[in-house]
Every structure is written in structure tokens, then in C-alpha cells.
Design an enzyme around this catalytic site. Structure first.
Site, PDB file in Angstrom:
ATOM      1  N   GLY A 138      -6.966   3.348  10.640  1.00 21.29           N
ATOM      2  CA  GLY A 138      -7.788   2.150  10.428  1.00 21.29           C
ATOM      3  C   GLY A 138      -7.951   1.772   8.963  1.00 21.29           C
ATOM      4  O   GLY A 138      -8.600   0.765   8.654  1.00 21.29           O
ATOM      5  N   THR A 139      -7.329   2.555   8.071  1.00 20.89           N
ATOM      6  CA  THR A 139      -7.524   2.239   6.647  1.00 20.89           C
ATOM      7  C   THR A 139      -6.931   0.866   6.288  1.00 20.89           C
ATOM      8  O   THR A 139      -7.508   0.138   5.490  1.00 20.89           O
ATOM      9  CB  THR A 139      -6.892   3.309   5.729  1.00 20.89           C
ATOM     10  OG1 THR A 139      -5.617   3.634   6.246  1.00 20.89           O
ATOM     11  CG2 THR A 139      -7.735   4.549   5.652  1.00 20.89           C
ATOM     12  N   GLY A 140      -5.774   0.542   6.896  1.00 21.28           N
ATOM     13  CA  GLY A 140      -5.122  -0.736   6.578  1.00 21.28           C
ATOM     14  C   GLY A 140      -5.977  -1.913   6.999  1.00 21.28           C
ATOM     15  O   GLY A 140      -6.185  -2.865   6.230  1.00 21.28           O
ATOM     16  N   CYS A 141      -6.487  -1.851   8.232  1.00 19.36           N
ATOM     17  CA  CYS A 141      -7.327  -2.955   8.746  1.00 19.36           C
ATOM     18  C   CYS A 141      -8.582  -3.077   7.883  1.00 19.36           C
ATOM     19  O   CYS A 141      -9.027  -4.186   7.554  1.00 19.36           O
ATOM     20  CB  CYS A 141      -7.775  -2.676  10.182  1.00 19.36           C
ATOM     21  SG  CYS A 141      -6.433  -2.353  11.303  1.00 19.36           S
ATOM     22  N   LYS A 168       0.841  -1.194   0.000  1.00 18.18           N
ATOM     23  CA  LYS A 168       0.000   0.000   0.000  1.00 18.18           C
ATOM     24  C   LYS A 168       0.878   1.246   0.000  1.00 18.18           C
ATOM     25  O   LYS A 168       1.714   1.418   0.879  1.00 18.18           O
ATOM     26  CB  LYS A 168      -0.910  -0.012   1.233  1.00 18.18           C
ATOM     27  CG  LYS A 168      -1.844  -1.212   1.254  1.00 18.18           C
ATOM     28  CD  LYS A 168      -2.537  -1.399   2.579  1.00 18.18           C
ATOM     29  CE  LYS A 168      -1.613  -1.858   3.666  1.00 18.18           C
ATOM     30  NZ  LYS A 168      -2.266  -2.250   4.905  1.00 18.18           N
ATOM     31  N   THR A 211      -7.454   8.965   8.831  1.00 20.34           N
ATOM     32  CA  THR A 211      -7.005   7.785   8.080  1.00 20.34           C
ATOM     33  C   THR A 211      -6.733   6.581   8.983  1.00 20.34           C
ATOM     34  O   THR A 211      -6.359   5.528   8.499  1.00 20.34           O
ATOM     35  CB  THR A 211      -5.698   8.094   7.321  1.00 20.34           C
ATOM     36  OG1 THR A 211      -4.736   8.522   8.292  1.00 20.34           O
ATOM     37  CG2 THR A 211      -5.886   9.165   6.277  1.00 20.34           C
TER      38      THR A 211
END
Ligand SMILES: Cc1ncc(COP(=O)(O)OP(=O)(O)O)c(N)n1
Ligand SMILES: Cc1ncsc1CCOP(=O)(O)O
Ligand SMILES: [Mg+2]
Length: 562
Positions: free
Chosen positions: A275-278, A240, A273
Site C-alpha cells: 500500500g505504500t504506492g497508493c 519510485k 510495505t
């Protein structure tokens, strides 16, 4: 943390750690141990009443719907932006059931991480057993795995209870730069978990750590990193690039072991932003649980996060610099066929784009559905209902009938101008012009999977359409037309300028028919995928024959310029 005893197994393993209890003892037997003849697994799914049953006094009923199920193995985030809480929200937004195994309890907020309590391995193992031995889990998604022992316990459980896919988000550092796992976990990732994973989704920092702190500063560095991480055993890698500030856009690199894909989206300007990865990883897991291919799952997940970021970009939650975003806001868009796997937009669908016209249908005494059926049978690859004079109620009914016809041929159907009608009939998308509803707003209302086309006459409008989340551009009028009053003709030169500047696929429109479609296509303009036609199909006696002939001309020309 103190210990506690629960008398009911339903929610205790999840709830206890959040409440601050370290030990959980359950007095009633697990559900799997009960007499299954009368006691069947029932849960309350808030979104889908067709699956709702009661948890009543002994007897329960269940619908036969098989609900896609993701199990998340992750840490709890008290601020609810990331971790287990984000995973639950993401799965709920994607209409997938989510069970949870909590590995650690973190105290965190928008400022940072104030504390981490790692749960004992046996507690993690017990939660894994409870869920995996009883429930039909399709996909396991992992987040914070705080110790090597937990990684090992997880891998053992997955060997014992295999699932359809494993999505590994190798969480190491929080958004606030707090380190969440120790270096011993890295060995566990590389040696045990990655070889079992269907996809690993590190961000730039995590990819760098996984590769021994190599700096990753460009998209080509990301490609190299994806290859090296792929060599560690996962079947797919998604790196990412949100933190790659060298780029104005958000570029992620996906590698499936053979091909690289650069998945590009415009950057949403927001601090929310966390928590975007989870969320991205959970959304990939949710789509895989529904049966999507890996690439489709990744694309939908990326679009979903982008849309959710946009929904929640102005939220004010907490006083710190890292606000959470909230994918549940996407539930504003409730009119979804719950478990239907949306067909992803394919730019090649623009090849023969048939646009209906109510006056022409009236003139030839045809219903919209009759006209659409003939066009689809003749080979139209996408349909747009452009019914300027239709009454709303009648329009919705006709659109539903046309959708049935189109879907039986695998052809997408879009609605011109009327986002409300598209929502009401669950069409595949909309086409909007420069004075219609802005594409960004249409995207918010329609969600991440629907197709959005925007009319553009200039490179600037094309750039804006891309930034606003459109999927394709309709460019014209290429030639003079009497179908659309007062429409400025931009000619082949104008079309060329837009095609060259566009980051999106383009379909040419305006005065195009059998006599000139070849001239348009043979230019071989970049991004030009096809022609959109109204009168040359619908203001003719036999729509089917005209469409068939046009298809043959356009596909022939497209082949020539390839
Ligand atoms: C494929 C395609 N391209 C352009 C248009 C024109 O849309 P718009 O500018 O909104 O004009 P109207 O069609 O609404 O009159 C289109 N419809 N389709
Ligand atoms: C809707 C529209 N937008 C630009 S030109 C046009 C009309 C196209 O109609 P025709 O194919 O009959 O020229
Ligand atoms: Mg319009």
C-alpha cells in the site's frame, strides 16, 4: 455478484461493491438535484470538529471552511493495505476529505490477490458523475484502472469536470506480483491519461512495463526512464526506487521536465510495505489539494510514507509475506493545525541560527519574546529556544508568543530538547542532542513535516542522525565555550570531518561570534550552511545590532565560497 437498490445516495456507490453488489440503483434524487437553499452539503469530518455538522432531520448547518478534497478513482482492496482503503486512510491522515470512485473489487490479503471483479464502465461513469457534478473536487488521484474503457470514461469525465490537478499512480502489478491490469490499458495511459496528468508515479516495475519492458537497474536508468515517461505527456514524473535493491537507501527520481531531483531516504526494514504506492500518490494529491507546489507535495509525501512505514514496521496483520502498513497510526500525532500548510525545511535557514539562553535574558532583564524579536529583526534565519530552566507551562506560553513573532517574519522556530513543548505549541521542530530523545522517536511523535536537528561530533553520529530521519546536524563545539558546561571542543578539523561525511546540512556551533564566523564559513566545507550562536547574540547589550552584524559577516563569507 447480485444487484441491489439503495434508498439513499449518500454512501451507496462506495458501499455496494464492497458488500458484493454489482448494480446500484438509487431511489432518492442526487443531492445536486435538491433545493440547495435548504439542503447544503454536509459531511462528518472526524478529525476537525470546526467543520463538523450534523446530518439531521432536514436542516443542517455548515461552517465556511473550505476543505481540501481529493477524489480517488481506484480498486477496493479487501485487505485494506492498498487501493481505495489506503487512499482514504492517507487523505484522512493528511486532513483532507476523500471521495471515492471504485473501479474494481479485489479479494486480497497479505498472501496475494485471490480474485478481481471489474465494475461495469457505466457504474464507474455514474460514480464519477455523482461526485464531480456535485462536490468541489480539488485533485483527482487514480489507482487501479482495470480496462481501456474505464480510462476513457475517466478522461471524458475529467474533460467535462476539470480539477486543479491529476495524480496518476499507474497501478499494474500488486506487491505480491499479481498482474492487475491488461496491456490495452497501457495504450490508454500513454495516449489519453498521461497527457492530462500533473504527475505520474510508477515504481520501477511499472516504469519498465511502460517503456516496453526495458530493465531498470540503477538510478541513472531511472533518470532516463523518467525523461522518457515525461515525453508521454505528464508534467512531472516520480519514479519510485524502493525496489532498486542495488541501493541501500530508498531513492526516488523526480523529474519536472527541466530538472532531476534524487529524493533519498533510509530504507525502513519491514515486510509491511503493501500500500505504500497508493499512500504516496494519495498523499501527493492531498498536499496538492492544500495548495502545495509539486516538489513540496512529493517531498512531504515521501517523508510521510517513510514515517508511516516506521510507525507500523512491527505490526502483525495476516499470515502472508506482505503486511499492510497503516498511515492512520500517524494520527497519534494529533496536535496539528489542521489545514495549515507546513513550511518545508530549507537548509539555507541555517545561515544565522540564533539560540536563546534563559540566564542571559535574565541577566539583561529581557523576556524570551523580546530577545527573539530583536534577533529576528536583526536577520536571524532560524531561532531555537534553549530554555534549560524554564517551567513547562511558562515555556509553552513564551514559545507560542515567539512562534507568532517568528512566523510573522517567515522564520522557523525550534525548541531545544523538549519535544513535549514543541508538540504543545506546534513549533516548527526540535533540536536534540546525543543524550536527549532519539531523533527517530522525535520524528514519530512530531510527524513528517517538522524540522529535527541533532547534535553530532563525529561522522558516525552524523550517519545515524540521517538514518533516524533528522533534517540537519548541529556540529560543535567548534571553539571553546562557557555557555555549555563540559562540552568537548572538536575544532575546525572535527567540524570538517562531520561536514564531509554528512548527508545532511550542517550548522556549526560553539564559541562562534563576529570575530571568527568568517573563519568557519570561508572553509567552504561541504554541507556547512551556517553558524549557530548563543552568547555572541544574547549576552550582548543590543541583540538586533549583533545579529545584523553577524548576518552580514556570514552571508558575505557564504557568498565568497559559493
Ligand atoms: C544548532 C545546535 N547544535 C547543537 C546544540 C547542542 O544540543 P545538545 O547537544 O542537546 O546540548 P544542549 O543545547 O541541549 O545543551 C544545539 N542546542 N543547537
Ligand atoms: C549549545 C551548544 N552546543 C555545543 S556548543 C554550545 C554552546 C554554544 O554557545 P555559544 O555560542 O555561546 O558558544
Ligand atoms: Mg539537548
Amino acid at each position: 455478484m447480485a444487484s441491489c437498490t439503495f434508498v439513499n445516495s449518500w454512501h451507496s456507490p462506495q458501499v455496494a461493491p464492497i458488500l458484493g453488489f454489482k448494480q446500484v440503483r438509487i431511489l432518492t434524487p442526487l443531492f445536486s438535484d435538491l433545493d440547495r437553499k435548504n439542503q447544503r452539503h454536509v459531511f462528518l469530518n472526524m478529525q476537525h470538529s470546526q467543520c463538523v455538522s450534523g446530518i439531521g432531520s432536514g436542516t443542517t448547518h455548515i461552517s465556511d471552511a473550505k476543505i481540501p478534497h481529493v477524489l480517488t478513482v481506484a480498486g477496493s482492496d479487501s485487505g485494506a493495505g492498498a487501493g481505495i482503503q489506503a487512499d482514504l486512510k492517507a487523505c484522512a491522515s493528511r486532513h483532507v476529505f476523500c471521495s471515492t470512485v471504485i473501479t474494481a473489487v479485489t479479494a486480497q490479503n497479505t498472501v496475494g490477490v485471490q480474485g478481481v471483479e471489474i465494475l461495469p464502465d457505466d457504474v464507474v461513469a455514474e460514480q464519477l458523475k455523482s461526485v464531480l457534478s456535485d462536490m468541489h473536487v480539488d485533485v483527482v488521484k487514480t489507482g487501479m484502472l482495470p480496462s481501456l474503457r474505464v480510462v476513457k470514461v475517466l478522461c471524458q469525465s475529467l474533460r467535462k469536470f476539470p480539477v486543479k490537478a491529476i495524480v496518476v499512480d499507474p497501478v499494474m502489478v500488486s506487491t505480491s506480483a499479481d498482474v492487475l491490469v491488461g496491456p490495452s490499458v497501457l495504450a490508454g495511459f500513454r495516449e489519453e491519461l498521461f497527457p492530462m496528468a500533473d504527475i505520474v508515479t510508477p515504481n520501477i516495475k511499472e516504469a519498465s512495463v511502460l517503456l516496453g519492458d526495458v530493465p531498470l537497474k540503477s538510478v541513472s536508468d531511472m533518470r532516463r526512464a523518467a525523461k522518457l515517461i515525461h515525453d508521454m505527456g505528464p508534467r512531472n514524473v516520480l519514479i519510485k526506487g524502493g525496489d532498486l535493491h542495488a541501493s541501500l537507501d530508498a531513492i526516488d527520481v523526480f523529474f519536472d521536465g527541466e530538472e532531476f531531483y534524487e529524493l533519498c531516504s533510509s530504507r525502513v526494514k519491514t515486510c509491511n510495505t503493501h500500500g505504500t504506492g497508493c499512500t504516496l500518490a494519495s498523499c501527493i494529491a492531498a498536499e496538492l489539494a492544500k495548495g502545495s507546489s509539486m516538489l513540496s507535495a512529493v517531498k512531504v509525501a515521501k517523508r510521510f510514507v517513510e514515517t508511516a512505514l516506521d510507525y507500523s514496521k512491527d505490526l502483525v496483520i495476516g499470515n502472508g509475506p506482505q503486511g499492510p502498513f497503516d498511515p492512520l497510526l500517524a494520527l497519534k500525532n494529533i496536535n496539528r493545525s489542521s489545514y495549515r500548510q507546513e513550511r518545508l525545511f530549507n537548509p539555507n535557514d541555517l545561515l544565522v541560527y540564533a539560540v536563546t539562553d534563559s540566564n542571559m535574558n535574565k541577566k539583561w532583564g529581557r523576556s524570551i519574546a523580546e530577545a527573539v524579536k530583536a534577533a529576528v529583526e536583526g536577520g536571524a534565519t532560524i531561532i531555537q529556544l534553549r530554555e534549560k530552566d524554564a517551567e513547562t507551562r511558562e515555556f509553552i506560553e513564551s514559545a507560542k508568543a515567539c512562534l507568532k513573532i517568528c512566523h510573522s517574519y517567515g522564520v522557523p522556530l525550534l525548541i531545544n530538547d523538549r519535544v513535549d513543548v514543541a508538540l504543545a505549541c506546534d513549533a516548527d521542530g526540535v533540536h536534540v542532542g546525543q543524550s536527549d530523545m532519539p531523533a527517530r522517536l522525535a520524528r514519530r511523535l512530531l510527524g513528517p513535516e517538522k524540522i529535527i536537528g541533532v547534535s553530532c561530533k563525529t561522522p558516525e553520529q552524523a550517519e545515524q542522525a540521517w538514518i533516524n530521519g533528522a533534517d540537519y546536524i548541529g556540529c560543535g563545539g567548534v571553539y571553546p565555550t562557557s555557555t555549555k558546561a563540559n562540552n568537548r571542543t572538536i575544532g575546525l578539523d572535527g567540524l570538517g570531518e562531520v561536514c564531509k561525511a554528512s548527508k545532511l546540512p550542517v550548522v556549526a556551533i560553539g564559541g562562534i561570534g563576529l570575530s571568527n564566523a568568517h573563519d568557519v564559513m570561508e572553509l567552504g566545507l561541504p554541507n556547512l550552511k551556517g553558524v549557530a550562536v548563543v552568547s555572541a547574540l544574547f549576552d550582548r547589550e543590543c541583540i538586533l545590532t549583533e545579529t545584523r552584524n553577524l548576518h552580514s559577516v556570514v552571508s558575505g563569507a557564504a557568498l565568497l565560497v559559493k
